[in-house]
Design a protein around this motif. Sequence first.
Motif, short mmCIF file in Angstrom:
data_model
loop_
_atom_site.label_atom_id
_atom_site.label_comp_id
_atom_site.label_asym_id
_atom_site.label_seq_id
_atom_site.Cartn_x
_atom_site.Cartn_y
_atom_site.Cartn_z
N LYS A 273 0.81 -1.22 0.00
CA LYS A 273 0.00 0.00 0.00
C LYS A 273 0.84 1.26 0.00
O LYS A 273 0.36 2.33 -0.40
N ASN A 274 2.09 1.18 0.46
CA ASN A 274 2.97 2.35 0.49
C ASN A 274 3.83 2.48 -0.76
O ASN A 274 4.70 3.35 -0.84
N GLY A 275 3.58 1.62 -1.74
CA GLY A 275 4.41 1.61 -2.94
C GLY A 275 5.56 0.64 -2.76
O GLY A 275 5.36 -0.54 -2.46
N LEU A 276 6.79 1.14 -2.91
CA LEU A 276 7.98 0.32 -2.66
C LEU A 276 8.17 0.18 -1.16
O LEU A 276 8.45 1.16 -0.47
N GLU A 277 8.05 -1.03 -0.65
CA GLU A 277 8.17 -1.23 0.79
C GLU A 277 9.52 -1.81 1.18
O GLU A 277 9.98 -1.61 2.30
N ARG A 278 10.17 -2.50 0.27
CA ARG A 278 11.49 -3.05 0.57
C ARG A 278 12.15 -3.51 -0.71
O ARG A 278 11.49 -4.02 -1.61
N ILE A 279 13.46 -3.33 -0.80
CA ILE A 279 14.26 -3.89 -1.89
C ILE A 279 14.92 -5.17 -1.40
O ILE A 279 15.50 -5.19 -0.31
N VAL A 280 14.79 -6.22 -2.17
CA VAL A 280 15.40 -7.51 -1.82
C VAL A 280 16.75 -7.60 -2.54
O VAL A 280 16.82 -7.51 -3.77
N GLU A 281 17.82 -7.76 -1.76
CA GLU A 281 19.16 -7.88 -2.34
C GLU A 281 19.52 -9.36 -2.51
O GLU A 281 19.60 -10.10 -1.53
N LEU A 282 19.72 -9.77 -3.74
CA LEU A 282 20.09 -11.14 -4.05
C LEU A 282 21.61 -11.29 -4.00
O LEU A 282 22.35 -10.34 -4.28
N ASP A 283 22.06 -12.48 -3.67
CA ASP A 283 23.48 -12.78 -3.74
C ASP A 283 23.81 -13.11 -5.20
O ASP A 283 23.37 -14.13 -5.73
N LEU A 284 24.56 -12.25 -5.83
CA LEU A 284 24.91 -12.44 -7.24
C LEU A 284 26.28 -13.10 -7.35
O LEU A 284 27.21 -12.76 -6.62
N ASN A 285 26.39 -14.03 -8.30
CA ASN A 285 27.70 -14.61 -8.55
C ASN A 285 28.51 -13.67 -9.44
O ASN A 285 28.03 -12.60 -9.82
#
Length: 307
Positions: A273-285
Amino acid sequence: MQKIAIVGAGRVGEAAAQFIAQNDMAREIAMLDVREGAAEGCALDIQETAPLFKFDTRLSGSTDPAILRDAGIIVVTAGIPRKPGMSRSDVLDTNVRIIDEIVDNIMRYAPDAILLFVSNPVDVLTWRAWKRSGLPRERVIGQAGVLDSSRMAAFVALETGLCSCDINAMVLGGHGDSMVPMLRYTTINGIPVDKFLDAQALERIVTRTRGGGAEVLALRKNSSAYDAPGAAVAQMVEAIVTDRKRVLPSVAILQGEYSYPDGAMGVPCVLGKNGLERIVELDLNASETAMFKHSMESVLADIARLH
């Protein structure tokens, strides 16, 4: 939600409005376009499908930006489209002027809205709108990864012959040739995609995903894609309207995530409801990190042109 506005009554805006109305996401959809009669005609055409699709959303259109007043979400699809052979960056100089005017009108009539950008190049224009508006990054996002991931999943279904409903794909990075299809995070009912396809097939899918929009444009010749982009917009809007906390790849303003203090990039985001609520950081190789860096550098180069 009481009111959603769509700026741009072209084919993407029309498709998005149809999907949003059809699923009763708002009581009212307001459409804005600079072309006389375009928004009004689009709104009326969709309104006449209401008895067939059994929705009760009211649609209206205008050339007057005051129609944006009190909208909770504003979807921006306006801008000149690509022509065959053009990249998304090729339309930047014209579209940034269009976006600046739109953002100024939004801040005048709907300063509390969540902004969802679709206009190309979407990464750069999302960043520009965030800077110009002064809004918190949570309320300025872009649509790219949902569409790119849908295209990738569709291509996996075509290659395997398996049900599209079981396929989950993930695409990060800029919305263009430098996007980052994430094969490690692409699954068929939870099973890694490489259990079904060999390396050559996976490479075909990656190549086709990166050129997905250009492929449609080359085939149609007089129109870029609009059904899939419209559906992708509707999925993001639905996540915000219903506060579903969905994890969807979206263009977000980075403030330290993925080691970048500034810029806009397609990354996994929690939308609510607030728009962007969290960015998920992936472990990139190492390979994914290199592709992500290349994509980010392309976006940052376009951003630098705006200074």
